[in-house]
Design a protein around this motif. Structure first.
Motif, PDB file in Angstrom:
ATOM      1  N   THR A  51      50.850  15.038   1.716  1.00  0.00           N
ATOM      2  CA  THR A  51      50.474  16.015   0.702  1.00  0.00           C
ATOM      3  C   THR A  51      51.590  16.104  -0.324  1.00  0.00           C
ATOM      4  O   THR A  51      52.765  16.303   0.029  1.00  0.00           O
ATOM      5  CB  THR A  51      50.216  17.394   1.341  1.00  0.00           C
ATOM      6  OG1 THR A  51      49.193  17.247   2.329  1.00  0.00           O
ATOM      7  CG2 THR A  51      49.773  18.406   0.303  1.00  0.00           C
ATOM      8  N   ALA A  52      51.214  15.927  -1.580  1.00  0.00           N
ATOM      9  CA  ALA A  52      52.192  15.944  -2.673  1.00  0.00           C
ATOM     10  C   ALA A  52      52.717  17.359  -2.902  1.00  0.00           C
ATOM     11  O   ALA A  52      52.062  18.344  -2.540  1.00  0.00           O
ATOM     12  CB  ALA A  52      51.531  15.426  -3.948  1.00  0.00           C
ATOM     13  N   LEU A 104      58.879   9.951  -7.357  1.00  0.00           N
ATOM     14  CA  LEU A 104      57.542  10.488  -7.196  1.00  0.00           C
ATOM     15  C   LEU A 104      57.316  11.449  -8.350  1.00  0.00           C
ATOM     16  O   LEU A 104      57.964  12.499  -8.439  1.00  0.00           O
ATOM     17  CB  LEU A 104      57.432  11.216  -5.846  1.00  0.00           C
ATOM     18  CG  LEU A 104      56.093  11.877  -5.531  1.00  0.00           C
ATOM     19  CD1 LEU A 104      55.012  10.820  -5.320  1.00  0.00           C
ATOM     20  CD2 LEU A 104      56.223  12.746  -4.279  1.00  0.00           C
ATOM     21  N   GLU A 105      56.442  11.045  -9.237  1.00  0.00           N
ATOM     22  CA  GLU A 105      56.169  11.862 -10.422  1.00  0.00           C
ATOM     23  C   GLU A 105      54.928  12.691 -10.136  1.00  0.00           C
ATOM     24  O   GLU A 105      53.868  12.136  -9.828  1.00  0.00           O
ATOM     25  CB  GLU A 105      55.951  10.929 -11.603  1.00  0.00           C
ATOM     26  CG  GLU A 105      55.897  11.615 -12.941  1.00  0.00           C
ATOM     27  CD  GLU A 105      55.747  10.610 -14.068  1.00  0.00           C
ATOM     28  OE1 GLU A 105      56.627  10.583 -14.929  1.00  0.00           O
ATOM     29  OE2 GLU A 105      54.759   9.857 -14.083  1.00  0.00           O
ATOM     30  N   VAL A 106      55.056  14.003 -10.226  1.00  0.00           N
ATOM     31  CA  VAL A 106      53.949  14.909  -9.945  1.00  0.00           C
ATOM     32  C   VAL A 106      53.551  15.583 -11.255  1.00  0.00           C
ATOM     33  O   VAL A 106      54.358  16.279 -11.875  1.00  0.00           O
ATOM     34  CB  VAL A 106      54.355  15.966  -8.892  1.00  0.00           C
ATOM     35  CG1 VAL A 106      53.206  16.924  -8.616  1.00  0.00           C
ATOM     36  CG2 VAL A 106      54.812  15.292  -7.598  1.00  0.00           C
ATOM     37  N   PRO A 146      57.241  14.665   5.729  1.00  0.00           N
ATOM     38  CA  PRO A 146      58.255  14.100   4.850  1.00  0.00           C
ATOM     39  C   PRO A 146      58.514  12.600   5.041  1.00  0.00           C
ATOM     40  O   PRO A 146      59.102  11.979   4.154  1.00  0.00           O
ATOM     41  CB  PRO A 146      59.519  14.892   5.188  1.00  0.00           C
ATOM     42  CG  PRO A 146      59.262  15.482   6.518  1.00  0.00           C
ATOM     43  CD  PRO A 146      57.782  15.658   6.665  1.00  0.00           C
ATOM     44  N   GLU A 147      58.067  12.062   6.157  1.00  0.00           N
ATOM     45  CA  GLU A 147      58.528  10.706   6.474  1.00  0.00           C
ATOM     46  C   GLU A 147      57.410   9.853   7.051  1.00  0.00           C
ATOM     47  O   GLU A 147      56.691  10.282   7.949  1.00  0.00           O
ATOM     48  CB  GLU A 147      59.652  10.814   7.502  1.00  0.00           C
ATOM     49  CG  GLU A 147      60.320   9.516   7.870  1.00  0.00           C
ATOM     50  CD  GLU A 147      61.576   9.776   8.669  1.00  0.00           C
ATOM     51  OE1 GLU A 147      62.638   9.307   8.265  1.00  0.00           O
ATOM     52  OE2 GLU A 147      61.498  10.486   9.709  1.00  0.00           O
ATOM     53  N   SER A 148      57.292   8.631   6.555  1.00  0.00           N
ATOM     54  CA  SER A 148      56.338   7.678   7.136  1.00  0.00           C
ATOM     55  C   SER A 148      56.914   7.134   8.438  1.00  0.00           C
ATOM     56  O   SER A 148      58.102   7.300   8.725  1.00  0.00           O
ATOM     57  CB  SER A 148      56.088   6.517   6.175  1.00  0.00           C
ATOM     58  OG  SER A 148      57.167   5.616   6.190  1.00  0.00           O
ATOM     59  N   SER A 149      56.071   6.448   9.173  1.00  0.00           N
ATOM     60  CA  SER A 149      56.604   5.709  10.314  1.00  0.00           C
ATOM     61  C   SER A 149      57.409   4.520   9.794  1.00  0.00           C
ATOM     62  O   SER A 149      57.336   4.176   8.611  1.00  0.00           O
ATOM     63  CB  SER A 149      55.473   5.246  11.216  1.00  0.00           C
ATOM     64  OG  SER A 149      54.578   4.464  10.478  1.00  0.00           O
ATOM     65  N   LEU A 150      58.153   3.924  10.671  1.00  0.00           N
ATOM     66  CA  LEU A 150      58.941   2.741  10.335  1.00  0.00           C
ATOM     67  C   LEU A 150      57.988   1.551  10.233  1.00  0.00           C
ATOM     68  O   LEU A 150      57.139   1.364  11.100  1.00  0.00           O
ATOM     69  CB  LEU A 150      59.927   2.517  11.476  1.00  0.00           C
ATOM     70  CG  LEU A 150      61.249   1.862  11.165  1.00  0.00           C
ATOM     71  CD1 LEU A 150      61.991   2.650  10.088  1.00  0.00           C
ATOM     72  CD2 LEU A 150      62.079   1.824  12.433  1.00  0.00           C
ATOM     73  N   SER A 183      46.286  15.037  -1.717  1.00  0.00           N
ATOM     74  CA  SER A 183      46.454  14.224  -0.521  1.00  0.00           C
ATOM     75  C   SER A 183      46.518  12.772  -0.997  1.00  0.00           C
ATOM     76  O   SER A 183      45.608  12.289  -1.657  1.00  0.00           O
ATOM     77  CB  SER A 183      45.275  14.427   0.421  1.00  0.00           C
ATOM     78  OG  SER A 183      45.413  13.579   1.542  1.00  0.00           O
ATOM     79  N   VAL A 184      47.614  12.123  -0.702  1.00  0.00           N
ATOM     80  CA  VAL A 184      47.896  10.796  -1.236  1.00  0.00           C
ATOM     81  C   VAL A 184      48.061   9.813  -0.080  1.00  0.00           C
ATOM     82  O   VAL A 184      48.743  10.114   0.896  1.00  0.00           O
ATOM     83  CB  VAL A 184      49.209  10.819  -2.055  1.00  0.00           C
ATOM     84  CG1 VAL A 184      49.555   9.433  -2.588  1.00  0.00           C
ATOM     85  CG2 VAL A 184      49.124  11.832  -3.189  1.00  0.00           C
ATOM     86  N   THR A 185      47.419   8.665  -0.204  1.00  0.00           N
ATOM     87  CA  THR A 185      47.646   7.601   0.772  1.00  0.00           C
ATOM     88  C   THR A 185      48.266   6.412   0.057  1.00  0.00           C
ATOM     89  O   THR A 185      47.716   5.933  -0.938  1.00  0.00           O
ATOM     90  CB  THR A 185      46.341   7.175   1.459  1.00  0.00           C
ATOM     91  OG1 THR A 185      45.806   8.294   2.162  1.00  0.00           O
ATOM     92  CG2 THR A 185      46.591   6.041   2.454  1.00  0.00           C
ATOM     93  N   VAL A 186      49.421   5.983   0.535  1.00  0.00           N
ATOM     94  CA  VAL A 186      50.046   4.772   0.001  1.00  0.00           C
ATOM     95  C   VAL A 186      50.064   3.728   1.105  1.00  0.00           C
ATOM     96  O   VAL A 186      50.276   4.045   2.285  1.00  0.00           O
ATOM     97  CB  VAL A 186      51.489   5.007  -0.506  1.00  0.00           C
ATOM     98  CG1 VAL A 186      51.506   5.807  -1.782  1.00  0.00           C
ATOM     99  CG2 VAL A 186      52.358   5.655   0.541  1.00  0.00           C
ATOM    100  N   THR A 187      49.802   2.498   0.722  1.00  0.00           N
ATOM    101  CA  THR A 187      49.926   1.394   1.665  1.00  0.00           C
ATOM    102  C   THR A 187      51.323   0.814   1.493  1.00  0.00           C
ATOM    103  O   THR A 187      51.689   0.367   0.404  1.00  0.00           O
ATOM    104  CB  THR A 187      48.856   0.336   1.404  1.00  0.00           C
ATOM    105  OG1 THR A 187      47.571   0.948   1.581  1.00  0.00           O
ATOM    106  CG2 THR A 187      48.988  -0.826   2.383  1.00  0.00           C
ATOM    107  N   LEU A 188      52.093   0.903   2.560  1.00  0.00           N
ATOM    108  CA  LEU A 188      53.477   0.435   2.527  1.00  0.00           C
ATOM    109  C   LEU A 188      53.516  -0.974   3.103  1.00  0.00           C
ATOM    110  O   LEU A 188      53.287  -1.177   4.296  1.00  0.00           O
ATOM    111  CB  LEU A 188      54.361   1.364   3.362  1.00  0.00           C
ATOM    112  CG  LEU A 188      54.364   2.828   2.915  1.00  0.00           C
ATOM    113  CD1 LEU A 188      55.106   3.696   3.935  1.00  0.00           C
ATOM    114  CD2 LEU A 188      54.979   2.969   1.537  1.00  0.00           C
TER     115      LEU A 188
END
Ligand SMILES: [Cu+2]
Length: 88
Positions: A59-60, A85-87, A43-47, A20-25
Motif C-alpha cells: 500500500t502506497a 517512489l513518487e506519490v 515495508p519490505e518485499s521478500s528476498l 494498492s501497488v504490485t511490482v514484479t521484482l
C-alpha cells in the motif's frame, strides 16, 4: 522492475496516494536483492534470489511526495541500490 547489482531499473516509479501497488521484482543480478521503503505497508518485499522474479504488493503512502526505496541487504544501499517512489 529489474533489480541488478546494485540498481533498480527503472529507478523511479510513480503511484497514486494510498493505492494498492504490485511490482514484479525481476532479479537480473548475481546477488539476492529486495525492495524496502519505510513509508509503505508492508515495508519490505521478500528476498529475491539471482535469476528469480517475485511479485510484491504494498500500500502506497497516503501523502503525496517523493520517497526513497532501497535494498535492505547490508551495504547495497550504500553501493547505490536506491530508487524513488513518487506519490501523486
Ligand atoms: Cu541488494
Amino acid at each position: 522492475m529489474e533489480m541488478g547489482d546494485y540498481y533498480y531499473k527503472p529507478a523511479t516509479i510513480t503511484v497514486s496516494p494510498g493505492a494498492s501497488v504490485t511490482v514484479t521484482l525481476k532479479n537480473v543480478g548475481a546477488l539476492p536483492h529486495n525492495f524496502y521503503c519505510d513509508q509503505i505497508n508492508p515495508p519490505e518485499s521478500s528476498l529475491v534470489d539471482a535469476g528469480k522474479s517475485a511479485d510484491f504488493t504494498f500500500t502506497a503512502p497516503s501523502q503525496a511526495g517523493t520517497y526513497d526505496f532501497w535494498c535492505s541487504i547490508a551495504g547495497h544501499k550504500e553501493l547505490g541500490m536506491v530508487g524513488k517512489l513518487e506519490v501523486k
